[in-house]
Design a protein around this motif. Structure first.
Motif, PDB file in Angstrom:
ATOM      1  N   LEU A  31       0.953  -1.361   0.106  1.00 15.69           N
ATOM      2  CA  LEU A  31       0.008  -0.045  -0.038  1.00 15.69           C
ATOM      3  C   LEU A  31       0.838   1.401  -0.111  1.00 15.69           C
ATOM      4  CD1 LEU A  31      -2.823  -1.364   2.507  1.00 15.69           C
ATOM      5  CD2 LEU A  31      -2.819  -1.034  -0.049  1.00 15.69           C
ATOM      6  N   VAL A  32       1.886   1.254   0.698  1.00 17.90           N
ATOM      7  CA  VAL A  32       2.898   2.238   0.725  1.00 17.90           C
ATOM      8  C   VAL A  32       3.524   2.673  -0.692  1.00 17.90           C
ATOM      9  CG1 VAL A  32       5.159   3.271   1.635  1.00 17.90           C
ATOM     10  CG2 VAL A  32       3.424   2.222   3.124  1.00 17.90           C
ATOM     11  N   LEU A  33       3.909   1.576  -1.523  1.00 20.89           N
ATOM     12  CA  LEU A  33       4.537   1.521  -2.831  1.00 20.89           C
ATOM     13  C   LEU A  33       3.452   2.098  -3.605  1.00 20.89           C
ATOM     14  CD1 LEU A  33       6.558   0.986  -4.968  1.00 20.89           C
ATOM     15  CD2 LEU A  33       5.430  -1.367  -5.004  1.00 20.89           C
ATOM     16  N   VAL A  34       2.006   1.723  -3.513  1.00 22.88           N
ATOM     17  CA  VAL A  34       1.003   2.337  -4.493  1.00 22.88           C
ATOM     18  C   VAL A  34       0.883   3.957  -4.296  1.00 22.88           C
ATOM     19  CG1 VAL A  34      -1.477   2.341  -4.865  1.00 22.88           C
ATOM     20  CG2 VAL A  34      -0.117   0.175  -4.662  1.00 22.88           C
ATOM     21  N   GLU A  35       0.987   4.058  -2.872  1.00 26.66           N
ATOM     22  CA  GLU A  35       0.703   5.521  -2.460  1.00 26.66           C
ATOM     23  C   GLU A  35       1.775   6.467  -2.850  1.00 26.66           C
ATOM     24  OE1 GLU A  35      -1.000   8.923  -0.537  1.00 26.66           O
ATOM     25  OE2 GLU A  35      -1.843   7.002  -1.524  1.00 26.66           O
ATOM     26  N   MET A  63       1.545   1.033 -13.687  1.00 29.62           N
ATOM     27  CA  MET A  63       2.069  -0.208 -12.856  1.00 29.62           C
ATOM     28  C   MET A  63       1.658  -1.369 -13.541  1.00 29.62           C
ATOM     29  SD  MET A  63       0.623   0.628  -9.144  1.00 29.62           S
ATOM     30  CE  MET A  63       1.398  -0.825  -8.223  1.00 29.62           C
ATOM     31  N   ALA A  64       0.640  -1.503 -14.247  1.00 29.72           N
ATOM     32  CA  ALA A  64       0.407  -2.801 -14.717  1.00 29.72           C
ATOM     33  C   ALA A  64       1.428  -3.366 -15.931  1.00 29.72           C
ATOM     34  CB  ALA A  64      -0.930  -2.879 -15.104  1.00 29.72           C
ATOM     35  N   THR A  65       1.791  -2.119 -16.777  1.00 26.78           N
ATOM     36  CA  THR A  65       2.559  -2.467 -17.825  1.00 26.78           C
ATOM     37  C   THR A  65       3.971  -1.946 -17.600  1.00 26.78           C
ATOM     38  OG1 THR A  65       1.875  -0.049 -18.660  1.00 26.78           O
ATOM     39  CG2 THR A  65       0.602  -1.992 -19.459  1.00 26.78           C
ATOM     40  N   LEU A  68       9.515  -2.529 -15.010  1.00 27.46           N
ATOM     41  CA  LEU A  68      10.087  -3.282 -13.717  1.00 27.46           C
ATOM     42  C   LEU A  68       8.901  -4.308 -13.190  1.00 27.46           C
ATOM     43  CD1 LEU A  68      10.753   0.344 -11.906  1.00 27.46           C
ATOM     44  CD2 LEU A  68      12.386  -1.473 -13.071  1.00 27.46           C
ATOM     45  N   TYR A  69       9.618  -5.572 -13.002  1.00 29.25           N
ATOM     46  CA  TYR A  69       8.883  -6.850 -12.697  1.00 29.25           C
ATOM     47  C   TYR A  69       8.159  -6.534 -11.225  1.00 29.25           C
ATOM     48  CZ  TYR A  69       7.692 -11.634 -11.051  1.00 29.25           C
ATOM     49  OH  TYR A  69       7.177 -12.402 -10.645  1.00 29.25           O
ATOM     50  N   PHE A  70       8.853  -5.792 -10.426  1.00 27.99           N
ATOM     51  CA  PHE A  70       7.933  -5.900  -8.908  1.00 27.99           C
ATOM     52  C   PHE A  70       6.760  -4.842  -8.802  1.00 27.99           C
ATOM     53  CE2 PHE A  70      10.722  -2.029  -8.399  1.00 27.99           C
ATOM     54  CZ  PHE A  70       9.903  -1.212  -7.832  1.00 27.99           C
ATOM     55  N   ARG A  71       6.947  -3.799 -10.082  1.00 28.48           N
ATOM     56  CA  ARG A  71       5.798  -2.946  -9.928  1.00 28.48           C
ATOM     57  C   ARG A  71       4.547  -3.784 -10.696  1.00 28.48           C
ATOM     58  NH1 ARG A  71       5.422   2.649 -12.045  1.00 28.48           N
ATOM     59  NH2 ARG A  71       4.031   2.870 -10.471  1.00 28.48           N
ATOM     60  N   ARG A  72       4.855  -4.467 -11.707  1.00 31.23           N
ATOM     61  CA  ARG A  72       3.781  -5.327 -12.413  1.00 31.23           C
ATOM     62  C   ARG A  72       3.392  -6.442 -11.428  1.00 31.23           C
ATOM     63  NH1 ARG A  72       7.726  -6.115 -16.154  1.00 31.23           N
ATOM     64  NH2 ARG A  72       7.634  -8.301 -16.039  1.00 31.23           N
ATOM     65  N   VAL A  73       4.084  -7.010 -10.485  1.00 34.54           N
ATOM     66  CA  VAL A  73       3.755  -7.974  -9.498  1.00 34.54           C
ATOM     67  C   VAL A  73       2.887  -7.124  -8.588  1.00 34.54           C
ATOM     68  CG1 VAL A  73       4.563  -9.509  -7.734  1.00 34.54           C
ATOM     69  CG2 VAL A  73       5.445  -9.624 -10.067  1.00 34.54           C
ATOM     70  N   SER A  74       3.239  -5.800  -8.010  1.00 34.80           N
ATOM     71  CA  SER A  74       2.550  -5.317  -7.142  1.00 34.80           C
ATOM     72  C   SER A  74       1.156  -4.666  -7.609  1.00 34.80           C
ATOM     73  CB  SER A  74       3.336  -3.769  -6.782  1.00 34.80           C
ATOM     74  OG  SER A  74       4.658  -3.971  -6.163  1.00 34.80           O
ATOM     75  N   PHE A  75       0.827  -4.309  -8.825  1.00 34.13           N
ATOM     76  CA  PHE A  75      -0.356  -4.221  -9.493  1.00 34.13           C
ATOM     77  C   PHE A  75      -1.043  -5.555  -9.318  1.00 34.13           C
ATOM     78  CE2 PHE A  75      -3.159  -4.466 -12.954  1.00 34.13           C
ATOM     79  CZ  PHE A  75      -4.149  -3.594 -12.738  1.00 34.13           C
TER      80      PHE A  75
END
Length: 117
Positions: A31-35, A63-65, A68-75
């Protein structure tokens, strides 16, 4: 049914309370990463919650595209968490023919016996 009407905030809060300390920390970090993602990754000079609806949608698309792999996984993680909460709402579940379950990882033994005989 909107996310607010479906009780997503209460769902996430209830499930965070059920998690162990490590899992709870990981969800909070998500949630912090998204914020803070918009300004950390150059999408916008503001936090996610300060963006307009269009800005938030654009940030979720980034985020979805992301490369960075971890951003896609976070999404995907955020989407999974919110999808579980949305589908746990009786009105939403009923409209698509599902049986709601507000605590999917605490399924009763009888239900597990039906699924895994």
């Amino acid at each position: 049914v909107s996310g607010t009407e479906a009780g997503l905030v209460a769902y996430v809060d209830d499930n965070l309370a059920r998690l162990g300390p490590r899992a709870r920390l990981l969800v909070r970090l998500l949630l912090v990463l998204v914020e803070h993602g918009p300004w950390l990754f150059g999408g916008a000079p503001h936090r996610f919650s300060r963006l307009s609806l269009e800005g938030r949608l654009a940030e979720l698309r980034r985020m979805a595209t992301s490369r960075l792999y971890f951003r896609r996984v976070s999404f995907l993680s955020l989407r999974a968490l919110l999808s579980m909460g949305y589908l746990a709402n009786p009105d939403v579940a009923g409209r698509i023919g599902l049986r709601p379950c507000r605590a999917p990882f605490e399924a009763p033994r009888a239900l597990l016996a039906e699924v895994y005989p």
